[in-house]
Design an enzyme around this catalytic site. Structure first.
Site, short mmCIF file in Angstrom:
data_model
loop_
_atom_site.label_atom_id
_atom_site.label_comp_id
_atom_site.label_asym_id
_atom_site.label_seq_id
_atom_site.Cartn_x
_atom_site.Cartn_y
_atom_site.Cartn_z
N ASN A 12 0.86 -1.19 0.00
CA ASN A 12 0.00 0.00 0.00
C ASN A 12 0.90 1.24 0.00
O ASN A 12 1.50 1.56 1.01
CB ASN A 12 -0.90 -0.03 1.25
CG ASN A 12 -1.73 1.23 1.39
OD1 ASN A 12 -1.79 2.07 0.49
ND2 ASN A 12 -2.39 1.38 2.54
N TRP A 13 0.96 1.90 -1.15
CA TRP A 13 1.87 3.05 -1.28
C TRP A 13 1.35 4.28 -0.55
O TRP A 13 2.07 5.27 -0.41
CB TRP A 13 2.08 3.40 -2.75
CG TRP A 13 2.81 2.37 -3.57
CD1 TRP A 13 3.26 1.15 -3.15
CD2 TRP A 13 3.18 2.48 -4.95
NE1 TRP A 13 3.88 0.50 -4.18
CE2 TRP A 13 3.85 1.28 -5.30
CE3 TRP A 13 2.99 3.46 -5.92
CZ2 TRP A 13 4.34 1.07 -6.58
CZ3 TRP A 13 3.49 3.24 -7.21
CH2 TRP A 13 4.15 2.07 -7.52
N LYS A 14 0.08 4.26 -0.16
CA LYS A 14 -0.56 5.45 0.45
C LYS A 14 -0.35 6.65 -0.48
O LYS A 14 -0.31 6.46 -1.70
CB LYS A 14 -0.04 5.66 1.87
CG LYS A 14 -0.18 4.38 2.72
CD LYS A 14 0.04 4.57 4.18
CE LYS A 14 -0.13 3.22 4.89
NZ LYS A 14 -0.01 3.33 6.34
N HIS A 104 -9.47 1.16 5.12
CA HIS A 104 -8.18 1.40 5.78
C HIS A 104 -8.40 2.35 6.96
O HIS A 104 -9.21 3.27 6.88
CB HIS A 104 -7.17 1.99 4.80
CG HIS A 104 -5.78 1.96 5.34
ND1 HIS A 104 -5.34 2.87 6.27
CD2 HIS A 104 -4.76 1.09 5.14
CE1 HIS A 104 -4.09 2.57 6.60
NE2 HIS A 104 -3.72 1.49 5.93
N GLU A 106 -6.81 4.76 8.00
CA GLU A 106 -6.60 6.18 7.69
C GLU A 106 -7.83 6.79 7.02
O GLU A 106 -8.04 8.00 7.11
CB GLU A 106 -5.33 6.33 6.81
CG GLU A 106 -4.08 6.07 7.64
CD GLU A 106 -2.90 5.49 6.89
OE1 GLU A 106 -2.88 5.54 5.65
OE2 GLU A 106 -1.98 4.97 7.56
N GLU A 174 -5.10 -4.98 10.56
CA GLU A 174 -4.08 -3.96 10.77
C GLU A 174 -4.35 -3.24 12.09
O GLU A 174 -5.16 -2.29 12.12
CB GLU A 174 -4.12 -2.93 9.64
CG GLU A 174 -3.82 -3.50 8.27
CD GLU A 174 -3.24 -2.43 7.34
OE1 GLU A 174 -2.09 -2.61 6.92
OE2 GLU A 174 -3.91 -1.43 7.08
N GLY A 180 2.67 2.29 10.94
CA GLY A 180 3.62 3.40 10.87
C GLY A 180 4.34 3.70 12.17
O GLY A 180 5.00 4.73 12.29
N SER A 220 3.72 -2.04 10.35
CA SER A 220 5.17 -2.09 10.56
C SER A 220 5.80 -3.42 10.14
O SER A 220 6.72 -3.92 10.80
CB SER A 220 5.51 -1.74 12.02
OG SER A 220 5.10 -0.41 12.31
N GLY A 241 3.02 -1.04 4.30
CA GLY A 241 2.99 0.39 3.99
C GLY A 241 4.39 0.89 3.65
O GLY A 241 4.90 0.68 2.56
N GLY A 242 5.03 1.54 4.62
CA GLY A 242 6.33 2.18 4.41
C GLY A 242 7.36 1.31 3.69
O GLY A 242 8.04 1.77 2.77
P1 13P Z 1 3.18 0.49 7.71
O1 13P Z 1 3.70 -0.79 7.09
O2 13P Z 1 3.91 1.70 7.23
O3 13P Z 1 3.09 0.38 9.19
O4 13P Z 1 1.68 0.68 7.17
C1 13P Z 1 0.81 -0.38 7.24
C2 13P Z 1 -0.42 -0.02 6.49
O5 13P Z 1 -1.18 0.85 6.90
C3 13P Z 1 -0.68 -0.74 5.24
O6 13P Z 1 -1.98 -0.52 4.79
#
Ligand code: 13P
Length: 256
Positions: A12-14, A104, A106, A174, A180, A220, A241-242
């Site tokens: 997930n590149w956000k 998600h 967010e 998640e 994050g 993470s 994510g990251g």
């Molecule tokens: P991180 O891997 O950066 O913690 O993000 C997880 C995430 O929200 C994937 O959708």
């Protein structure tokens, strides 16, 4: 991970990488996976770029026949009409997407999405031929008050009420406190919740559906901790994510 479900590593590149950066990144990722002798028959890899990147990513994946699936980070619950700024699932299918993330944390937090809205988005995705990646997870406060499994299990149940019984889906657990933060859940913690989610799927959709449905862990995830999650029987992959924005790191996650 089980012998019968194909593991899924999803990036997930956000809100990162514009369409030019996305083209270069996708190309590099494909080379990196090839060099690492990635075998799509063993692990499925999907990337979730921003909407504005999807056409560029489609062009490169189709032209070069890359073994990468794509998905969107959100989708409208509506098919078409006066919904300014929203994106229809039908448009995503046309862009070669296989998946759409819904719910998600967010978006739940920043856009006030309820379980019902999330469920309707999943239903709209499924109706257009996409597989929804249904995200659920508890906050640190929920964890303290209700334990780890109660909130995600109820989010799953509420969303499923809106989704046709035959629709395939991927569930992504998640925990909000792990996203994050650099501090992931332990594999044992994640397994406990994923097991409870599979039990809920069994209760509501039957054993065959529950056995076939992939449940991912997200929060993470890195190359150094992925193997621990994949060793658990009810964890079938990761939503990253990251670490999905670093070619080498993501390749090492895929190669868990
Ligand atoms: P991180 O891997 O950066 O913690 O993000 C997880 C995430 O929200 C994937 O959708």
């Amino acid at each position: 991970m089980s012998a019968t479900r194909l593991p899924l590593i999803a990036g997930n590149w956000k809100m990162n990488l514009n369409h030019l950066e996305a083209t270069a990144f996708t190309q590099k990722l494909a080379w990196s996976l090839r060099d690492a002798k990635y075998d799509p028959a063993e692990v499925e890899v999907a990337i979730f770029p921003p909407f504005t990147d999807l056409r560029s990513v489609q062009v490169i994946t189709e032209a070069e026949k890359l073994s990468l699936k794509t998905g969107a980070q959100d989708v409208s619950e509506h098919e078409s009409g006066a919904y300014t700024g929203d994106i229809s699932a039908k448009f995503l299918t046309k862009l070669g997407c296989s998946y759409a993330i819904v719910g998600h944390s967010e978006r739940r937090e920043g856009h006030h999405e309820t379980d019902e809205i999330v469920g309707r988005k999943a239903a709209a995705a499924a109706a257009a031929g996409l597989v929804p990646v249904l995200c659920i997870g508890e906050t640190a406060e929920d964890l303290k008050q209700h334990g780890a499994a109660a909130v995600p299990v109820s989010q799953l149940e509420n969303a499923l009420a809106e989704i046709p019984a035959e629709a395939e889906l991927v569930v992504a657990y998640e925990p909000v406190w792990a996203i994050g933060s650099g501090s992931a859940a332990t594999p044992e913690q994640a397994q406990e919740v994923c097991k409870a989610l599979r039990e809920k799927l069994t209760e509501l959709r039957g054993a065959d559906f529950a056995e076939a449905t992939r449940i991912l862990y997200g929060g993470s995830v890195k190359a150094e901790n992925i193997a621990g999650f994949m060793a658990e029987p009810d964890i079938d992959g990761a939503l990253v994510g990251g670490a999905s924005l670093k070619v080498d790191e993501f390749t090492n996650i895929v190669k868990f």
